[in-house]
Write an enzyme that holds these catalytic residues in place. Structure first.
Site, PDB file in Angstrom:
ATOM      1  N   CYS B  85     -19.740  -6.516 113.207  1.00 33.10           N
ATOM      2  CA  CYS B  85     -18.986  -6.995 114.366  1.00 33.10           C
ATOM      3  C   CYS B  85     -18.432  -8.361 114.019  1.00 33.10           C
ATOM      4  O   CYS B  85     -19.190  -9.274 113.680  1.00 33.10           O
ATOM      5  CB  CYS B  85     -19.926  -7.103 115.565  1.00 33.10           C
ATOM      6  SG  CYS B  85     -19.220  -7.972 116.968  1.00 33.10           S
ATOM      7  N   CYS B 223     -12.501  -8.722 121.330  1.00 35.60           N
ATOM      8  CA  CYS B 223     -12.857  -7.747 120.297  1.00 35.60           C
ATOM      9  C   CYS B 223     -12.221  -8.230 119.002  1.00 35.60           C
ATOM     10  O   CYS B 223     -10.987  -8.289 118.899  1.00 35.60           O
ATOM     11  CB  CYS B 223     -12.349  -6.361 120.672  1.00 35.60           C
ATOM     12  SG  CYS B 223     -12.655  -5.116 119.394  1.00 35.60           S
TER      13      CYS B 223
END
Lengths: 286, 286
Positions: B85, B223
């Site tokens: 991530c 994101c």
């Protein structure tokens, strides 16, 4: 790893009562003033610690309250001031006992809705059965209330605790649908300030399951006053004579509502401490 | 008030990177194994601390990784294992530096998606510009993709980073509607594993605003891989020549995407530590 690394310096406790969660800040040993912006920061789920609300422990005398030692200065997550909260009071009572500010037993807590009696039994080692006096339910004068949800159209019953609730009897609480959108309560004149909606399902003679939609919030894991409203409707519909106790299963755990002979309700249930720590400051100063 | 009152004993850090938030647990100085249930407990918003995911700092050697000192053992909030991530890596890099595990400068972090290069500049005192190498975007073979939202029907462009993204050009990102429901992407064969959808709006020649809908989660504040996908589509549509830098304003803050001459993208942005503390255990053991 030490707490010193990042130098966050505001001591806090994160706790919840049947899934209603709070950041608790102790302003007794050192005075801590928190602005609206501080509250929003601390309660923000992603960029703060995250909570439904903030409970500041203040000296009752600072609020001109003489019949309690401590005052629950309660703020909503959006920074606005709130009067009181049954689940918040269970958390607050536990923290007062654990910090050594109150002895186990019955004591009082000052709130903006008046001084409230709570009890933490000496036997209740794990704080699973803290009780809070919630007052007497009052039925709405309007009896023809309808509630539209994803799952259909339902009959509702208005109850004030004294905040407004609308209780809906169902056979299966899942049948009302997702509750992603607010239930539509009509007539709109019934609750000009908006309303919390509770959907209940029978489990036993004195045992119900409940889902709750809180106005301005959405479906939540628990609502103390909602459980009281739901229990009072169940007791009325089933001709229960006072004193009675009704178990209310909410998404976040189990609550018990006791009615005294005079109809005054008590909310009982657990309070859990999840974490303690130090938060980074935003605007607040010690 | 002391941390000792409640005896929670698992040290943690709560941190976020442009609103993508994490509970970080240090398993280097003392080995901490966390079960799926522990992760779900710690990440639960109401009954735990609350986070999008959990980052466990492990020794790289424990994962058979030789080209990094530390390994980011990343779990989603539902307890499942995740590969990596971009926003999580910025938080992880900051924490490694603050704990004294890595020196400022360029270093590597082991992940399940391989070893990743990150940089925390000696000048970046407030950790506002941490960079993470994100790899090269790859366009989808399918070019006729449609995205249905509350606000209408849009044309989408598929990009793999290598996780799947669908980028939608708009004039005004608010025009797509609430995103309470997942955008419907068709043909359904285009993304058999589901897809993250990014809606972008032009602000300047190398500056866009973005909203993102993450598969299985909903609209999120940020994101990292989505910002890379969005920037690569913007650069392609506007004939930008490498190297370029594009600013991407997300709901949770500001990100910068740099493309090197060879097309490899770097994600840059801040990481913030919100709190440090001790969590109550669930199943975990030290």
């Amino acid at each position: 790893m030490t707490n010193a690394s990042f130098k966050p310096t505001l001591p806090f406790i994160k706790a919840h009562a049947t899934g209603n969660d709070f950041v608790v800040v102790d302003s007794v040993t050192q005075s801590i003033e928190l602005s609206e912006r501080d509250t929003i920061f601390l309660c923000h789920r992603q960029t703060g610690i995250g909570a439904d609300g903030l409970l500041r422990i203040a000296k009752a005398s600072d609020f001109g309250v003489s019949d309690a030692h401590f005052f629950m200065d309660y703020r909503n997550a959006d920074g606005t001031i709130a009067e009181t909260c049954g689940n918040g009071l269970r958390v607050f009572a536990r923290v007062l006992v654990e910090l050594g500010y109150e002895e186990r037993g019955t004591f009082t807590i000052g709130t903006r809705a008046g001084t409230i009696r709570v009890a933490v039994s000496p036997d209740d080692v794990n704080f699973e059965n803290i009780s809070v006096q919630m007052g007497k339910p009052q039925s709405h004068d309007i009896t023809e209330i309808q509630v539209q949800t994803e799952g259909g159209l339902w009959a509702g019953k208005g109850v004030f605790m004294p905040n407004p609730h609308c209780v809906v009897n169902t056979v299966d609480i899942s049948s009302v649908g997702t509750l992603l959108q607010a239930p539509k309560v009509s007539p709109s004149t019934a609750f000009p300030q908006g309303v919390n909606v509770e959907f209940i399902e029978p489990i036993g003679d004195t045992h119900i399951a409940m889902r709750t939609f809180e106005r301005g919030v959405g479906e939540t894991l628990s609502c103390g006053s909602g459980a009281c409203a739901a229990a009072s409707v169940w007791a009325h519909d089933n001709d229960l004579k006072t004193p009675w106790t009704i178990q209310v299963d909410v998404l976040g755990g189990t609550l018990f509502i006791d009615s005294a002979l005079d109809g005054i309700l008590t909310l009982r249930g657990p309070a859990s401490v999840v974490a303690t720590g130090f938060a980074k400051g935003n605007e607040w100063q010690i």
